[in-house]
Each structure stands twice: as structure tokens, then as C-alpha cells.
Design a protein around this motif. Structure first.
Motif, PDB file in Angstrom:
ATOM      1  N   SER A  93      -2.073  17.067  -2.865  1.00 40.05           N
ATOM      2  CA  SER A  93      -3.213  16.181  -2.637  1.00 40.05           C
ATOM      3  C   SER A  93      -3.398  15.771  -1.184  1.00 40.05           C
ATOM      4  O   SER A  93      -4.433  15.212  -0.825  1.00 40.05           O
ATOM      5  N   ALA A  94      -2.404  16.034  -0.327  1.00 44.99           N
ATOM      6  CA  ALA A  94      -2.490  15.647   1.077  1.00 44.99           C
ATOM      7  C   ALA A  94      -1.491  16.483   1.878  1.00 44.99           C
ATOM      8  O   ALA A  94      -0.513  16.995   1.322  1.00 44.99           O
ATOM      9  N   ALA A 109      -9.237  21.144  -6.265  1.00 44.90           N
ATOM     10  CA  ALA A 109     -10.544  21.630  -5.829  1.00 44.90           C
ATOM     11  C   ALA A 109     -11.664  20.843  -6.505  1.00 44.90           C
ATOM     12  O   ALA A 109     -12.679  20.504  -5.876  1.00 44.90           O
ATOM     13  N   ALA A 110     -11.474  20.538  -7.780  1.00 45.64           N
ATOM     14  CA  ALA A 110     -12.474  19.737  -8.500  1.00 45.64           C
ATOM     15  C   ALA A 110     -12.565  18.340  -7.906  1.00 45.64           C
ATOM     16  O   ALA A 110     -13.658  17.779  -7.753  1.00 45.64           O
ATOM     17  N   ALA A 111     -11.412  17.754  -7.562  1.00 46.41           N
ATOM     18  CA  ALA A 111     -11.408  16.430  -6.942  1.00 46.41           C
ATOM     19  C   ALA A 111     -12.138  16.457  -5.606  1.00 46.41           C
ATOM     20  O   ALA A 111     -12.910  15.545  -5.282  1.00 46.41           O
ATOM     21  N   GLN A 112     -11.909  17.511  -4.816  1.00 50.67           N
ATOM     22  CA  GLN A 112     -12.559  17.641  -3.516  1.00 50.67           C
ATOM     23  C   GLN A 112     -14.077  17.721  -3.666  1.00 50.67           C
ATOM     24  O   GLN A 112     -14.833  17.104  -2.905  1.00 50.67           O
ATOM     25  N   ARG A 113     -14.531  18.476  -4.664  1.00 50.42           N
ATOM     26  CA  ARG A 113     -15.973  18.599  -4.881  1.00 50.42           C
ATOM     27  C   ARG A 113     -16.597  17.270  -5.277  1.00 50.42           C
ATOM     28  O   ARG A 113     -17.660  16.884  -4.771  1.00 50.42           O
ATOM     29  N   GLN A 140       0.809  -1.210   0.000  1.00 46.59           N
ATOM     30  CA  GLN A 140       0.000   0.000   0.000  1.00 46.59           C
ATOM     31  C   GLN A 140       0.850   1.272   0.000  1.00 46.59           C
ATOM     32  O   GLN A 140       1.910   1.322   0.623  1.00 46.59           O
ATOM     33  N   TYR A 141       0.348   2.273  -0.701  1.00 47.35           N
ATOM     34  CA  TYR A 141       0.965   3.590  -0.760  1.00 47.35           C
ATOM     35  C   TYR A 141      -0.118   4.656  -0.617  1.00 47.35           C
ATOM     36  O   TYR A 141      -1.272   4.430  -0.998  1.00 47.35           O
ATOM     37  N   ASP A 142       0.244   5.842  -0.116  1.00 45.21           N
ATOM     38  CA  ASP A 142      -0.647   6.991  -0.244  1.00 45.21           C
ATOM     39  C   ASP A 142      -0.835   7.246  -1.736  1.00 45.21           C
ATOM     40  O   ASP A 142       0.140   7.418  -2.473  1.00 45.21           O
ATOM     41  N   ALA A 143      -2.078   7.306  -2.178  1.00 48.13           N
ATOM     42  CA  ALA A 143      -2.347   7.394  -3.613  1.00 48.13           C
ATOM     43  C   ALA A 143      -1.976   8.742  -4.213  1.00 48.13           C
ATOM     44  O   ALA A 143      -1.679   8.838  -5.405  1.00 48.13           O
ATOM     45  N   ALA A 144      -1.999   9.814  -3.407  1.00 44.41           N
ATOM     46  CA  ALA A 144      -1.786  11.162  -3.936  1.00 44.41           C
ATOM     47  C   ALA A 144      -2.773  11.414  -5.080  1.00 44.41           C
ATOM     48  O   ALA A 144      -3.911  10.954  -5.022  1.00 44.41           O
ATOM     49  N   SER A 145      -2.354  12.089  -6.146  1.00 41.62           N
ATOM     50  CA  SER A 145      -3.303  12.455  -7.205  1.00 41.62           C
ATOM     51  C   SER A 145      -3.751  11.283  -8.069  1.00 41.62           C
ATOM     52  O   SER A 145      -4.673  11.429  -8.874  1.00 41.62           O
ATOM     53  N   VAL A 146      -3.115  10.128  -7.907  1.00 46.16           N
ATOM     54  CA  VAL A 146      -3.593   8.937  -8.617  1.00 46.16           C
ATOM     55  C   VAL A 146      -5.006   8.572  -8.152  1.00 46.16           C
ATOM     56  O   VAL A 146      -5.766   7.928  -8.879  1.00 46.16           O
ATOM     57  N   ALA A 147      -5.392   9.008  -6.950  1.00 48.30           N
ATOM     58  CA  ALA A 147      -6.749   8.747  -6.446  1.00 48.30           C
ATOM     59  C   ALA A 147      -7.810   9.358  -7.354  1.00 48.30           C
ATOM     60  O   ALA A 147      -8.982   8.947  -7.327  1.00 48.30           O
ATOM     61  N   LYS A 148      -7.421  10.311  -8.164  1.00 46.42           N
ATOM     62  CA  LYS A 148      -8.383  10.970  -9.048  1.00 46.42           C
ATOM     63  C   LYS A 148      -8.928  10.024 -10.120  1.00 46.42           C
ATOM     64  O   LYS A 148     -10.020  10.241 -10.649  1.00 46.42           O
ATOM     65  N   VAL A 149      -8.183   8.973 -10.444  1.00 49.07           N
ATOM     66  CA  VAL A 149      -8.706   7.976 -11.386  1.00 49.07           C
ATOM     67  C   VAL A 149      -9.896   7.261 -10.759  1.00 49.07           C
ATOM     68  O   VAL A 149     -10.922   7.033 -11.413  1.00 49.07           O
ATOM     69  N   GLY A 189      -9.254   7.461   1.834  1.00 41.50           N
ATOM     70  CA  GLY A 189      -8.674   8.337   2.830  1.00 41.50           C
ATOM     71  C   GLY A 189      -9.721   8.840   3.808  1.00 41.50           C
ATOM     72  O   GLY A 189     -10.926   8.841   3.512  1.00 41.50           O
ATOM     73  N   PRO A 190      -9.303   9.300   4.985  1.00 42.75           N
ATOM     74  CA  PRO A 190     -10.254   9.748   6.004  1.00 42.75           C
ATOM     75  C   PRO A 190     -10.878  11.091   5.651  1.00 42.75           C
ATOM     76  O   PRO A 190     -10.232  11.946   5.041  1.00 42.75           O
ATOM     77  N   ALA A 191     -12.132  11.256   6.027  1.00 41.79           N
ATOM     78  CA  ALA A 191     -12.829  12.534   5.848  1.00 41.79           C
ATOM     79  C   ALA A 191     -12.601  13.069   4.432  1.00 41.79           C
ATOM     80  O   ALA A 191     -12.887  12.392   3.458  1.00 41.79           O
ATOM     81  N   GLY A 192     -12.079  14.296   4.328  1.00 43.54           N
ATOM     82  CA  GLY A 192     -11.877  14.884   3.003  1.00 43.54           C
ATOM     83  C   GLY A 192     -10.510  14.654   2.418  1.00 43.54           C
ATOM     84  O   GLY A 192     -10.160  15.234   1.383  1.00 43.54           O
ATOM     85  N   TYR A 193      -9.721  13.785   3.037  1.00 41.72           N
ATOM     86  CA  TYR A 193      -8.348  13.544   2.569  1.00 41.72           C
ATOM     87  C   TYR A 193      -8.306  12.468   1.477  1.00 41.72           C
ATOM     88  O   TYR A 193      -7.760  11.390   1.671  1.00 41.72           O
ATOM     89  N   TRP A 194      -8.827  12.776   0.322  1.00 39.24           N
ATOM     90  CA  TRP A 194      -8.844  11.799  -0.763  1.00 39.24           C
ATOM     91  C   TRP A 194      -7.421  11.418  -1.200  1.00 39.24           C
ATOM     92  O   TRP A 194      -7.183  10.288  -1.630  1.00 39.24           O
TER      93      TRP A 194
END
Length: 320
Positions: free
Chosen positions: A302-303, A131-135, A87-96, A160-165
Motif C-alpha cells: 500500500s505504500a 489497483a482498485a483502491a488507486q482508481r 497516528q500511524y500510516d494506515a496501510a490497507s486500512v485506508a481502504k475502509v 496521504g500525499p498525491a497518490g499515496y493513499w
């Protein structure tokens, strides 16, 4: 090689290939990635698999950091898995994941994407708009995202927890599954063509990583992540699908413990070059490696850099 006797260099070469293809236990995060050989398999082309294993291991033997990869080529059936469940922190790859969950929801509701969804999905992917990812993350909600991940068949991805995508934990194996959703003609995701289109339109300064060494005649569909944190240094990730006439393959490389972003990019691109070279021998290159001067060394944002209480667990990181 059967049972015939081997001697000298031939015997040594056979031993090396056997060692490369043998399953090996994963090592703790932070250890040298050379301790885990890349295991490639192909029933249709075992020589290619052996050569690919050797080439990837050769790249990693000279690189620092912690690296995982997953590769699949539809044509040869070749698969490579290197610590692919780490496992890794996904960072902006989470956007996929966020994009695909949005596309899937529209299908479940039997509608096209709304103007609001379109206005957020496109910048989230093409310019990595946080910001778009957060929305979209908030609009989808955890229930929809979790249901999508289950439907796809991921086994090592945790939102990720809460808003920490950006702190979503993921694995190379799961990222390969997500790319498969977009490229597999049997996929339930009817809107996959739009998702692939967006991934092919990522802006130029974010097109480093797995496209390095890509041959002519293919289109790269990719998303990257680049995030420094107080533990494990830089997370530098690149995931991509490569499509063309009668050809589709996917490459995922995730990493952390990189001293700089440029170092992580270089590691990923050397691995990608080895994969492209093995799969596309004799075809001219369309993209070479990224020069260090073009790597920004600025976080994707992203985090947070510091640990998040209740989520970042050093004991877990040490074995992830």
C-alpha cells in the motif's frame, strides 16, 4: 469499594485497578507499549471495565512495539482507549475510508453505485486490491474524501500525499468512528449494509487479527493492513465490527515497530482474545489465533518502503 477499610490482598487489588483506570500520558513512538495502560470504562458494568483493563495490560506487558487500540460495545457501553489518538500510516486500512466515501458520494448524488464503482469497491475490500483502491482514490479526489472525514467527525486522520493513499495517517479513535458509521442504525450512511457485507467477505488468508477469539453467533466485518517501512518496522493493523442478534461491538488495534508481520499479528490477536473473552464469557469460540505459518510476511503493497520526501518526517514520527 466506598470508604470501608481494605487490607492485604484486597487493598493491593484495589490499587492495581485504580492505577489501570487512571488516565496516563502517551509515550513516544518506539517506547514499550506497557507504559500506557488500557483505560476501559463502563457505567453499566464497571467490573467488566476493570477486568478488561487488567487483561489488556497483561497482554501488552509482554509485547514489544507500539500499540494503540479502541473498543466499544453497544450493549454494556464499555469503551477502551489505549493511546487512541496516536497516528500511524494506515496501510490497507485506508481502504475502509475509500469505500465509505464512495458509498457516501452515491447517496449525496441520490443514486446507486455505478457498475464501475462496484467493480472496484468489491475487490478493494475483499481481496485488498491496490489497483482498485488507486482508481477509487483518484476518482473521488481529495475534496470528497476530506469532506467525508469531516462529516464522520474524524480528528486525527490526514490523507496521504498525491497518490499515496496507504500513507494516510490515522488513529484508532478515528477508525472506531468509521466502523460506527457502518454499524450505527442512526448513521447517515444508508448503504452501510453493503459496506458491512463486503467487510464480512474478506478472503480467508486476510481474516487474521481482531476476529481471533470471536464467539459463535457473531459475524466479523474486518479490514487489515500490513506494511513494512524503513522506519518503525512493520505496521500491522486490524479493525473490525462484530454483529449478531442483539449484539454489536467494535475492536480497532493499530501498531508499528513490529519486528515481523507475524509478531504484530500475534500481538493484535492476543488483545482481541482478551476483549472477546471479556465480552462473551461462556460462549464457544468460532475462530482461534492464526498460526505463524499462515502469516505471509509479504507487504500489502500500500505504500513504498523508503521515506516519501516532504511527507515522512522523522521528528513527527517520533512523537506520533
Amino acid at each position: 469499594m466506598g470508604t470501608r477499610m481494605l487490607s492485604g490482598r484486597t487493598a493491593i487489588a484495589a490499587a492495581v485497578v485504580s492505577a489501570l483506570l487512571a488516565p496516563m500520558p502517551a509515550v513516544a513512538a518506539g517506547a514499550s507499549s506497557v507504559q500506557v495502560p488500557a483505560a476501559c470504562r463502563s457505567v453499566l458494568n464497571p467490573d467488566l471495565a476493570a477486568r478488561m483493563s487488567r487483561d489488556i495490560l497483561g497482554v501488552l506487558s509482554s509485547r514489544r512495539g507500539t500499540v494503540s487500540l479502541a473498543v466499544h460495545d453497544d450493549g454494556t457501553g464499555l469503551t477502551c482507549a489505549f493511546a487512541s489518538e496516536r497516528q500511524y500510516d494506515a496501510a490497507s486500512v485506508a481502504k475502509v475510508t475509500i469505500m465509505e466515501a464512495t458509498l457516501r458520494r452515491s447517496e449525496e448524488l441520490q443514486r446507486t453505485l455505478t457498475e464501475w464503482e462496484l467493480a472496484n469497491v468489491r475487490p478493494m475490500i475483499t481481496v485488498s486490491d491496490n489497483a482498485a483502491a488507486q482508481r477509487l482514490w483518484g476518482n473521488l479526489g481529495r475534496a470528497v474524501l476530506d469532506r467525508f472525514l469531516i462529516r464522520v467527525g474524524t480528528t486525527g486522520t490526514e490523507l496521504g500525499p498525491a497518490g499515496y493513499w496507504g500513507l494516510t495517517r490515522t488513529t484508532a479513535a478515528d477508525q472506531l468512528r468509521l466502523l460506527d458509521v457502518l454499524t450505527n442504525a442512526r448513521s447517515f450512511l444508508k448503504t452501510r449494509a453493503y459496506g458491512l457485507q463486503l467487510l464480512s467477505q474478506v478472503r480467508a488468508d486476510q481474516r487474521w487479527g481482531v476476529p481471533a477469539g470471536m464467539p459463535k453467533g457473531l459475524t466479523a466485518h474486518l479490514k487489515n493492513g500490513w506494511l513494512p517501512r524503513s522506519t518503525h518496522g512493520w505496521r500491522v493493523h486490524s479493525v473490525g465490527a462484530f454483529t449478531g442478534p442483539h449484539r454489536t461491538y467494535r475492536i480497532v488495534v493499530l501498531s508499528h515497530d513490529n519486528p515481523t508481520m507475524a509478531y504484530g499479528v500475534r500481538t493484535i490477536e492476543r488483545i482481541a482474545q482478551a476483549v472477546h473473552r471479556g465480552l462473551d464469557q461462556g460462549r464457544g469460540l468460532v475462530q482461534g489465533p492464526t498460526t505463524e505459518g499462515k502469516v505471509s510476511e509479504v507487504s500489502d503493497g500500500s505504500a513504498p518502503y523508503e521515506p516519501v520526501p516532504g511527507w515522512d518526517e522523522p521528528e513527527r514520527d517520533a512523537t506520533s
